[in-house]
Motif scaffolding. Sequence first.
Motif, PDB file in Angstrom:
ATOM      1  N   LYS A   1      36.730  34.927  55.869  1.00 57.12           N
ATOM      2  CA  LYS A   1      36.346  34.082  54.732  1.00 57.12           C
ATOM      3  C   LYS A   1      35.292  33.103  55.226  1.00 57.12           C
ATOM      4  O   LYS A   1      35.411  32.575  56.338  1.00 57.12           O
ATOM      5  CB  LYS A   1      37.587  33.318  54.278  1.00 57.12           C
ATOM      6  CG  LYS A   1      37.437  32.546  52.994  1.00 57.12           C
ATOM      7  CD  LYS A   1      38.815  32.018  52.589  1.00 57.12           C
ATOM      8  CE  LYS A   1      38.716  31.130  51.370  1.00 57.12           C
ATOM      9  NZ  LYS A   1      40.032  30.694  50.905  1.00 57.12           N
TER      10      LYS A   1
ATOM     11  N   PHE B   1      53.023  41.280  41.064  1.00 56.25           N
ATOM     12  CA  PHE B   1      52.483  40.229  40.210  1.00 56.25           C
ATOM     13  C   PHE B   1      52.237  39.023  41.102  1.00 56.25           C
ATOM     14  O   PHE B   1      53.100  38.636  41.873  1.00 56.25           O
ATOM     15  CB  PHE B   1      53.489  39.892  39.115  1.00 56.25           C
ATOM     16  CG  PHE B   1      53.121  38.671  38.338  1.00 56.25           C
ATOM     17  CD1 PHE B   1      53.916  37.549  38.362  1.00 56.25           C
ATOM     18  CD2 PHE B   1      51.950  38.642  37.604  1.00 56.25           C
ATOM     19  CE1 PHE B   1      53.560  36.410  37.652  1.00 56.25           C
ATOM     20  CE2 PHE B   1      51.593  37.511  36.890  1.00 56.25           C
ATOM     21  CZ  PHE B   1      52.405  36.396  36.918  1.00 56.25           C
ATOM     22  N   THR B   2      51.082  38.463  41.015  1.00 54.30           N
ATOM     23  CA  THR B   2      50.768  37.408  41.964  1.00 54.30           C
ATOM     24  C   THR B   2      49.947  36.322  41.309  1.00 54.30           C
ATOM     25  O   THR B   2      49.541  36.426  40.159  1.00 54.30           O
ATOM     26  CB  THR B   2      50.015  38.007  43.166  1.00 54.30           C
ATOM     27  OG1 THR B   2      49.860  37.008  44.169  1.00 54.30           O
ATOM     28  CG2 THR B   2      48.648  38.517  42.772  1.00 54.30           C
ATOM     29  N   VAL B   3      49.737  35.260  42.037  1.00 50.86           N
ATOM     30  CA  VAL B   3      48.823  34.226  41.573  1.00 50.86           C
ATOM     31  C   VAL B   3      47.403  34.760  41.773  1.00 50.86           C
ATOM     32  O   VAL B   3      47.080  35.275  42.833  1.00 50.86           O
ATOM     33  CB  VAL B   3      49.035  32.931  42.390  1.00 50.86           C
ATOM     34  CG1 VAL B   3      48.017  31.879  41.997  1.00 50.86           C
ATOM     35  CG2 VAL B   3      50.448  32.416  42.208  1.00 50.86           C
ATOM     36  N   LYS B   4      46.588  34.639  40.755  1.00 49.62           N
ATOM     37  CA  LYS B   4      45.233  35.205  40.852  1.00 49.62           C
ATOM     38  C   LYS B   4      44.265  34.197  41.456  1.00 49.62           C
ATOM     39  O   LYS B   4      44.462  32.989  41.357  1.00 49.62           O
ATOM     40  CB  LYS B   4      44.735  35.591  39.463  1.00 49.62           C
ATOM     41  CG  LYS B   4      45.397  36.808  38.899  1.00 49.62           C
ATOM     42  CD  LYS B   4      44.775  37.194  37.573  1.00 49.62           C
ATOM     43  CE  LYS B   4      45.573  38.327  36.947  1.00 49.62           C
ATOM     44  NZ  LYS B   4      45.113  38.631  35.606  1.00 49.62           N
ATOM     45  N   SER B   5      43.224  34.738  42.053  1.00 47.73           N
ATOM     46  CA  SER B   5      42.128  33.884  42.498  1.00 47.73           C
ATOM     47  C   SER B   5      40.852  34.496  41.950  1.00 47.73           C
ATOM     48  O   SER B   5      40.464  35.581  42.367  1.00 47.73           O
ATOM     49  CB  SER B   5      42.071  33.836  44.024  1.00 47.73           C
ATOM     50  OG  SER B   5      40.845  33.287  44.434  1.00 47.73           O
TER      51      SER B   5
ATOM     52  N   VAL C   1      48.148  40.474  57.730  1.00 50.23           N
ATOM     53  CA  VAL C   1      46.829  40.716  57.139  1.00 50.23           C
ATOM     54  C   VAL C   1      45.854  41.247  58.184  1.00 50.23           C
ATOM     55  O   VAL C   1      45.657  40.650  59.240  1.00 50.23           O
ATOM     56  CB  VAL C   1      46.278  39.416  56.506  1.00 50.23           C
ATOM     57  CG1 VAL C   1      44.924  39.667  55.859  1.00 50.23           C
ATOM     58  CG2 VAL C   1      47.263  38.870  55.474  1.00 50.23           C
TER      59      VAL C   1
ATOM     60  N   SER D   1      46.783  45.158  50.865  1.00 50.07           N
ATOM     61  CA  SER D   1      46.032  44.014  51.393  1.00 50.07           C
ATOM     62  C   SER D   1      46.933  42.880  51.855  1.00 50.07           C
ATOM     63  O   SER D   1      46.617  41.699  51.674  1.00 50.07           O
ATOM     64  CB  SER D   1      45.059  43.463  50.330  1.00 50.07           C
ATOM     65  OG  SER D   1      44.280  44.490  49.796  1.00 50.07           O
ATOM     66  N   GLY D   2      48.060  43.223  52.434  1.00 47.78           N
ATOM     67  CA  GLY D   2      48.959  42.209  52.983  1.00 47.78           C
ATOM     68  C   GLY D   2      49.923  41.611  51.983  1.00 47.78           C
ATOM     69  O   GLY D   2      50.832  40.865  52.354  1.00 47.78           O
ATOM     70  N   LYS D   3      49.766  41.916  50.720  1.00 47.93           N
ATOM     71  CA  LYS D   3      50.674  41.354  49.690  1.00 47.93           C
ATOM     72  C   LYS D   3      51.995  42.141  49.699  1.00 47.93           C
ATOM     73  O   LYS D   3      52.044  43.315  50.034  1.00 47.93           O
ATOM     74  CB  LYS D   3      50.032  41.438  48.311  1.00 47.93           C
ATOM     75  CG  LYS D   3      48.798  40.559  48.171  1.00 47.93           C
ATOM     76  CD  LYS D   3      48.348  40.450  46.717  1.00 47.93           C
ATOM     77  CE  LYS D   3      47.194  39.503  46.570  1.00 47.93           C
ATOM     78  NZ  LYS D   3      45.877  40.069  46.852  1.00 47.93           N
TER      79      LYS D   3
ATOM     80  N   TYR E   1      33.055  30.263  48.229  1.00 45.51           N
ATOM     81  CA  TYR E   1      33.674  31.024  49.305  1.00 45.51           C
ATOM     82  C   TYR E   1      33.325  32.506  49.176  1.00 45.51           C
ATOM     83  O   TYR E   1      33.494  33.114  48.131  1.00 45.51           O
ATOM     84  CB  TYR E   1      35.197  30.851  49.288  1.00 45.51           C
ATOM     85  CG  TYR E   1      35.623  29.464  49.698  1.00 45.51           C
ATOM     86  CD1 TYR E   1      35.891  28.495  48.738  1.00 45.51           C
ATOM     87  CD2 TYR E   1      35.738  29.119  51.043  1.00 45.51           C
ATOM     88  CE1 TYR E   1      36.264  27.215  49.113  1.00 45.51           C
ATOM     89  CE2 TYR E   1      36.111  27.841  51.422  1.00 45.51           C
ATOM     90  CZ  TYR E   1      36.375  26.891  50.453  1.00 45.51           C
ATOM     91  OH  TYR E   1      36.742  25.619  50.821  1.00 45.51           O
TER      92      TYR E   1
ATOM     93  N   GLY F   1      37.845  33.640  42.370  1.00 45.63           N
ATOM     94  CA  GLY F   1      36.831  33.749  43.428  1.00 45.63           C
ATOM     95  C   GLY F   1      37.074  34.965  44.298  1.00 45.63           C
ATOM     96  O   GLY F   1      36.163  35.751  44.568  1.00 45.63           O
ATOM     97  N   ASP F   2      38.315  35.141  44.732  1.00 45.43           N
ATOM     98  CA  ASP F   2      38.669  36.292  45.570  1.00 45.43           C
ATOM     99  C   ASP F   2      38.419  37.596  44.847  1.00 45.43           C
ATOM    100  O   ASP F   2      37.941  38.575  45.441  1.00 45.43           O
ATOM    101  CB  ASP F   2      40.163  36.239  45.935  1.00 45.43           C
ATOM    102  CG  ASP F   2      40.389  35.517  47.244  1.00 45.43           C
ATOM    103  OD1 ASP F   2      41.555  35.418  47.665  1.00 45.43           O
ATOM    104  OD2 ASP F   2      39.398  35.042  47.832  1.00 45.43           O
TER     105      ASP F   2
ATOM    106  N   LYS G   1      63.200  29.925  55.425  1.00 42.72           N
ATOM    107  CA  LYS G   1      62.104  30.823  55.011  1.00 42.72           C
ATOM    108  C   LYS G   1      62.670  31.987  54.198  1.00 42.72           C
ATOM    109  O   LYS G   1      62.060  32.439  53.235  1.00 42.72           O
ATOM    110  CB  LYS G   1      61.365  31.336  56.257  1.00 42.72           C
ATOM    111  CG  LYS G   1      60.170  32.244  55.992  1.00 42.72           C
ATOM    112  CD  LYS G   1      58.894  31.462  55.704  1.00 42.72           C
ATOM    113  CE  LYS G   1      57.768  32.396  55.279  1.00 42.72           C
ATOM    114  NZ  LYS G   1      57.027  32.955  56.403  1.00 42.72           N
TER     115      LYS G   1
END
Lengths: 438, 79
Positions: free
Chosen positions: A366, A34-38, A280, A207-209, A411, A40-41, A219
């Motif tokens: 990008k 579950f992630t923050v959506k974009s 990534v 995809s790196g997530k 973008y 545009g992406d 961290k």
Amino acid sequence: MSFDLLRHIRENDEYTVIWLFNIGVEKYWNNNVFTVKSAGDDIVVAHMEEMNLLITRQQDILILRDEPDVEYLEEMRNFGAEIPSIVCPSLKDDDKSISEIVLEDKSLTDRIKELCRNREKVVFVPYGVSSLEEKIAQKLGVDIFGPKSADAIRVNDKVYSRRFAIEHGFRVPEGKICLGYDELCSTAGEYLERFGRIIIKEPHGASGKGLWVVETAAKLKSTLLIIKRFYDISEDREWIVEQWCDKLTDLNYQVYVGEDEGKPHVEVFSVKEQRVNGTVYTGSVIPPSFDEKIVNECDECGRIIGEELYTEGYRGILGIDAMILSTGELVPIVEINGRFTLSTYLSFIPNRCKEVTDKIFASYRKVKLCNGDRYINIVNKLADAGIAYKDRDGVFVYTSETVNSNRTGEYGRLFTLCLGGDESRTDELDIKCRQIIE
Amino acid sequence: MEDKIKEIVISVLELAEDDAKQIEEDTDLLEYGLDSMTCVGVVVSLEEEFGITVDEEDLLVENMSTISKIKELVEKYED
């Protein structure tokens, strides 16, 4: 003659392939990410589908969300691509996966069936297989080439990859499979103290997530908070903590797991050097620059992995991520991807490109687009700078809708092949391209 | 509040000093590495700092692409 995907792509055959670039299929395999959506992406990623044209045949059918740019198709043709029948759904919805759209759009599936009406040999080849793609194949009345969705779910799991590697005696980084959040926290703390730098892996990210490189206590604290906030931290959930290894390079090798008259056909058909920024992927070097010994080792490991998975019932493509440590030793499995990867589509360029070049650097970045920017604007900028692809040298842009500002907004994502005589030339082209475009 | 938000963004995006100095209220953070992956770190830090929980429907990179927009988001949940 039974269907052989490698033969279809490399030499052609009498089959018609119905292609579907259903990137993002992993969300149907499990629900943990579950992630923050974009917005545009998401639109950009949805239009990466055009890279499927690098491996199609003229008699094939390609399902795309939108019609590609006419000038782009001409450039692809000139490059060596065979342009198939392209079918697009009338339903446009950026919030839905392409597979959901195909299943809802009866006129689309009717059109595909009509195109296939007088063709005896038709097969459906999606990027990845979930229950949705199995339904599409049923709806179209054709066979599907790929693993059963249950096998895809089982294989596309970093815990599976690590266990497989250990069971088969492959070199792995020191690490642990943790059960539950508490064990994750304690193990991560202990390993950070021991090794100074670790990687935490959620088993199903793509995809790196779901990958976190951690080198400080602060961290680690923020990473564990992110995991607690955004992921399922039930006690039965598994996580991986590993020592971060100093490495010379990452690599990817592609394995075909098929069948020929009842016997396994397992083949490692591509080995590439992968350039990675953190976790990534940023580009591939074809052919790779490392030692032949490593390529041979990948070939051997890929064969072992493919044959084992064949006996487990897996059929389809495997994209295997690996790495070469700073000691020169190969870690042959970092992750097994039981689906196509972006690297799969690049694997046949030396075979399919009209003019063979010695070295290819495939990458993406990008890009900020101006209002009204389209594919041809980008190509013209490269041509004005004297680096557009021509006569076995230059930069070739291999998707168009990912740099269409009317589609992507401000973008986009630029997918390029830098082709030249050697790696210094392809690196030079990549740098020049970056200077022009950014 | 803006200063705290800026501090969080600079920390999560791991911006070098020169880049950090360029961040103003309406600076496009997408040009400085804000994306769906780095955004989760921003969200967690904001939630911890301001004692809020952002609803799933508001968890969009586009809602956090500038310091001003982040401030609006925080104020929405502080109320």
